[in-house]
Write an enzyme that holds these catalytic residues in place. Structure first.
Site, PDB file in Angstrom:
ATOM      1  N   ALA A  82      -4.520   7.457  -4.367  1.00 22.35           N
ATOM      2  CA  ALA A  82      -3.251   6.952  -4.772  1.00 22.35           C
ATOM      3  C   ALA A  82      -3.111   5.392  -4.755  1.00 22.35           C
ATOM      4  O   ALA A  82      -2.921   4.824  -4.050  1.00 22.35           O
ATOM      5  CB  ALA A  82      -2.110   7.302  -3.736  1.00 22.35           C
ATOM      6  N   THR A 136       0.879  -1.196   0.002  1.00 24.75           N
ATOM      7  CA  THR A 136       0.031   0.037  -0.100  1.00 24.75           C
ATOM      8  C   THR A 136       0.875   1.152   0.037  1.00 24.75           C
ATOM      9  O   THR A 136       2.052   1.076  -0.485  1.00 24.75           O
ATOM     10  CB  THR A 136      -0.876   0.061   1.156  1.00 24.75           C
ATOM     11  OG1 THR A 136      -1.990   1.130   0.833  1.00 24.75           O
ATOM     12  CG2 THR A 136      -0.413   0.188   2.564  1.00 24.75           C
ATOM     13  N   ASN A 137       0.189   2.607   0.179  1.00 21.78           N
ATOM     14  CA  ASN A 137       1.119   3.626   0.244  1.00 21.78           C
ATOM     15  C   ASN A 137       0.241   4.689   1.398  1.00 21.78           C
ATOM     16  O   ASN A 137      -0.580   4.150   2.035  1.00 21.78           O
ATOM     17  CB  ASN A 137       1.039   4.387  -0.965  1.00 21.78           C
ATOM     18  CG  ASN A 137      -0.209   4.785  -1.301  1.00 21.78           C
ATOM     19  OD1 ASN A 137      -0.933   5.463  -0.891  1.00 21.78           O
ATOM     20  ND2 ASN A 137      -0.811   3.993  -2.538  1.00 21.78           N
ATOM     21  N   SER A 138       0.967   5.817   1.646  1.00 23.48           N
ATOM     22  CA  SER A 138       0.694   6.338   3.174  1.00 23.48           C
ATOM     23  C   SER A 138      -0.285   7.598   2.742  1.00 23.48           C
ATOM     24  O   SER A 138      -0.709   8.326   3.542  1.00 23.48           O
ATOM     25  CB  SER A 138       1.788   7.144   3.641  1.00 23.48           C
ATOM     26  OG  SER A 138       2.352   8.071   2.902  1.00 23.48           O
ATOM     27  N   SER A 139      -1.373   7.591   1.515  1.00 17.33           N
ATOM     28  CA  SER A 139      -2.190   8.469   1.162  1.00 17.33           C
ATOM     29  C   SER A 139      -3.292   8.428   2.239  1.00 17.33           C
ATOM     30  O   SER A 139      -3.764   7.161   2.697  1.00 17.33           O
ATOM     31  CB  SER A 139      -2.962   7.811  -0.116  1.00 17.33           C
ATOM     32  OG  SER A 139      -3.899   8.758  -0.144  1.00 17.33           O
TER      33      SER A 139
END
Ligand code: C5P
Length: 212
Positions: free
Chosen positions: A89, A22-25
């Site tokens: 994102a 995942t990512n930190s959006s």
């Protein structure tokens, strides 16, 4: 009154039942855009990945996990919408295989084979009707404006919001709002709600009022 679809937040791509990419959006920009659009009297559908953020209660929120799910939900909502703002994102890669049981450590490390997920904005940019519009976001660390303009053309967006890497998971953002012809119509920095208000103002001016 227009119907605006907003993608928001990150997506997840599972490797096994408990681990994921995942990512930190945070979904904050998507929530602020939804608030701005509702204030202007528009109908809003948010397609959101897993986030902690509170979306305005007047928005319809559809929760999704993976990029493929986000694409399907966005495509379905976009069919009856006037425009799409791609503020999510989405995770760009997914494991080719998802293990059905939790992967055990072997002492040998773990090799992951990934493939690219679908690009939601590019897919809908290519499919949009003449009366629909798509606004994308671009996050670059060099040649920022040039790359944003190239991205806008590649994804067939009508407008692109070029933002800074510091925007991820931050209360503030600094953006340039760029029209399809490459004109920078506004530069704005500050709290995400202010930035969202200005983005909706430019959408209203260039994509809604000029396209009744
Ligand atoms: O190519 P890049 O990820 O930098 O493009 C950013 C824009 O594309 C954003 O509007 C983002 O929401 C959208 N995007 C998407 N689907 C993806 C990746 C990015 O809609 N899989």
């Amino acid at each position: 009154m227009a119907h605006i679809v907003i993608t928001s937040g990150p997506t997840r791509q599972y490797l096994d039942p408990v681990r994921y990419l995942t990512n930190s959006s945070s979904g904050k920009m998507g929530a602020c855009l939804a608030t701005s659009a509702l204030r202007l009297g528009h109908q809003v559908t948010v397609i959101s990945g897993p986030v902690q953020v509170d979306y305005p209660s007047a928005a319809t929120v559809i929760d999704v996990i993976s990029t493929q799910e986000m694409l399907e939900a966005t495509q379905s909502a976009f069919a009856t919408a006037d425009g799409l703002i791609g503020a999510a994102a989405p995770c760009d890669y997914m494991p080719i295989e998802i293990a059905s049981q939790k992967l055990s450590k072997t002492g040998q490390g773990l090799q992951l084979s990934l493939r690219e997920t679908p690009d939601i904005v590019a897919t809908l940019g290519a499919l949009k009707r003449i009366d629909q519009w798509v606004v994308g976001f671009a996050l670059e660390t060099e040649d920022v404006r040039f790359r944003a303009i190239v991205k806008m053309a590649k994804k067939r967006c009508d407008m692109i919001v070029s933002n800074s890497a510091e925007a991820m998971n931050s209360p503030d953002n600094a953006v340039e709002i760029i029209k399809r012809d490459g004109e920078v119509v506004e530069q704005v920095a500050g709290p995400k709600q202010l930035v969202a208000d200005r983005i909706l103002h430019q959408i209203q001016k260039h994509l809604l009022d000029s396209n009744p």
